[in-house]
Design a protein around this motif. Sequence first.
Motif, PDB file in Angstrom:
ATOM      1  N   TYR A  86       0.603  -1.000   0.040  1.00 11.00           N
ATOM      2  CA  TYR A  86      -0.174   0.063   0.005  1.00 11.00           C
ATOM      3  C   TYR A  86       1.022   1.612  -0.369  1.00 11.00           C
ATOM      4  O   TYR A  86       0.174   2.295  -0.460  1.00 11.00           O
ATOM      5  N   PHE A  87       2.034   0.924   0.716  1.00 13.57           N
ATOM      6  CA  PHE A  87       2.945   1.995  -0.015  1.00 13.57           C
ATOM      7  C   PHE A  87       3.894   2.445  -0.728  1.00 13.57           C
ATOM      8  O   PHE A  87       4.413   1.389  -1.295  1.00 13.57           O
ATOM      9  N   HIS A  88       4.633   3.665  -1.796  1.00 14.27           N
ATOM     10  CA  HIS A  88       5.320   3.506  -2.591  1.00 14.27           C
ATOM     11  C   HIS A  88       6.263   4.967  -2.068  1.00 14.27           C
ATOM     12  O   HIS A  88       5.741   5.708  -1.654  1.00 14.27           O
ATOM     13  N   LYS A  89       7.142   4.737  -3.094  1.00 13.36           N
ATOM     14  CA  LYS A  89       8.064   6.507  -2.516  1.00 13.36           C
ATOM     15  C   LYS A  89       7.474   7.410  -3.023  1.00 13.36           C
ATOM     16  O   LYS A  89       6.243   7.723  -4.221  1.00 13.36           O
ATOM     17  N   VAL A 105      12.632  -0.423  13.800  1.00 11.30           N
ATOM     18  CA  VAL A 105      11.993  -1.420  13.693  1.00 11.30           C
ATOM     19  C   VAL A 105      10.418  -1.211  13.845  1.00 11.30           C
ATOM     20  O   VAL A 105       9.878  -0.602  15.341  1.00 11.30           O
ATOM     21  N   VAL A 106       9.021  -1.228  12.945  1.00 14.96           N
ATOM     22  CA  VAL A 106       7.783  -1.146  13.055  1.00 14.96           C
ATOM     23  C   VAL A 106       7.189  -1.709  13.525  1.00 14.96           C
ATOM     24  O   VAL A 106       6.994  -2.692  13.192  1.00 14.96           O
ATOM     25  N   ASN A 107       6.365  -1.239  14.638  1.00 14.64           N
ATOM     26  CA  ASN A 107       5.225  -1.682  15.861  1.00 14.64           C
ATOM     27  C   ASN A 107       3.894  -1.619  14.833  1.00 14.64           C
ATOM     28  O   ASN A 107       3.013  -2.545  15.378  1.00 14.64           O
ATOM     29  N   THR A 108       3.628  -0.459  14.721  1.00 15.32           N
ATOM     30  CA  THR A 108       2.414   0.445  14.106  1.00 15.32           C
ATOM     31  C   THR A 108       2.245   1.396  12.805  1.00 15.32           C
ATOM     32  O   THR A 108       3.536   1.888  13.363  1.00 15.32           O
ATOM     33  N   LEU A 109       1.808   1.907  11.405  1.00 16.21           N
ATOM     34  CA  LEU A 109       2.050   2.824  11.108  1.00 16.21           C
ATOM     35  C   LEU A 109       0.204   3.135  10.877  1.00 16.21           C
ATOM     36  O   LEU A 109      -0.285   2.430  11.311  1.00 16.21           O
ATOM     37  N   ASP A 110       0.394   4.013  10.127  1.00 17.34           N
ATOM     38  CA  ASP A 110      -0.708   4.922   9.925  1.00 17.34           C
ATOM     39  C   ASP A 110      -0.702   5.274   8.756  1.00 17.34           C
ATOM     40  O   ASP A 110       0.178   6.032   7.737  1.00 17.34           O
ATOM     41  N   PHE A 111      -1.724   5.894   6.951  1.00 20.66           N
ATOM     42  CA  PHE A 111      -1.827   5.301   6.381  1.00 20.66           C
ATOM     43  C   PHE A 111      -2.108   7.119   6.486  1.00 20.66           C
ATOM     44  O   PHE A 111      -3.179   7.550   7.168  1.00 20.66           O
ATOM     45  N   VAL A 112      -1.748   7.822   5.765  1.00 17.18           N
ATOM     46  CA  VAL A 112      -1.332   9.844   5.792  1.00 17.18           C
ATOM     47  C   VAL A 112      -2.223   9.902   4.673  1.00 17.18           C
ATOM     48  O   VAL A 112      -3.172  10.893   4.766  1.00 17.18           O
TER      49      VAL A 112
END
Length: 146
Positions: free
Chosen positions: A57-60, A88-95
Motif C-alpha cells: 500500500y505504500f510507494h516512494k 523496527v516498525v510496530n504500528t503504521l498509519d495511512f496518511v
Amino acid sequence: MNLVSLYGRVANDMELRYTNSGKAVVQFSIAVRGYNDKSNFIHCQAWEKRAETIANYFHKGSRIGVTGQLVSGRYDKDGQTHYTQDVVVNTLDFVDSKQESQRGNNSGVDDAAERANNQIGNSNGKRDPFENNGGQIDISDDDLPF
C-alpha cells in the motif's frame, strides 16, 4: 523506554523479501523534516503482516506515520566496523488520501486502493468508506486489510 514516532515520506522503492523460514520483511527509509528544514532519512524495517501491508500500500513519495523501537547493530566489511540504527516498525498509519495516493503513483495504486476497499466490505469499489465525515463507521477488525 525505547519508542520512536516518525511522520514523513517514503524515500525509496521497496522490495518485499522473505527469510529462509518464510517471514516477510521490508526495509525502507522515511524522509522526515529535521533541524533548519533539512531532511533526515531514517532507516526502517517491518516484519510479517506489517511488511506485507507496507509493501502493498505504500510507494516512494507516500506519506506514512510509524511508531517502533530503535535497534542498533554493527557489522564488519572490508576490515572496518560499521554501525547501524533502524526503527523496527510496530504500528503504521495511512496518511495520504486515496486521491493523493493515486496521483503519486499510477502503477498499481488504483488496484491497491480497490483491493483495500473490497477488503473492508465495499463490493463496487466506488464508495468511500470514510464518507460519514467523522461519524461512527461499523468496521470489524476482520474487515481491515492489515
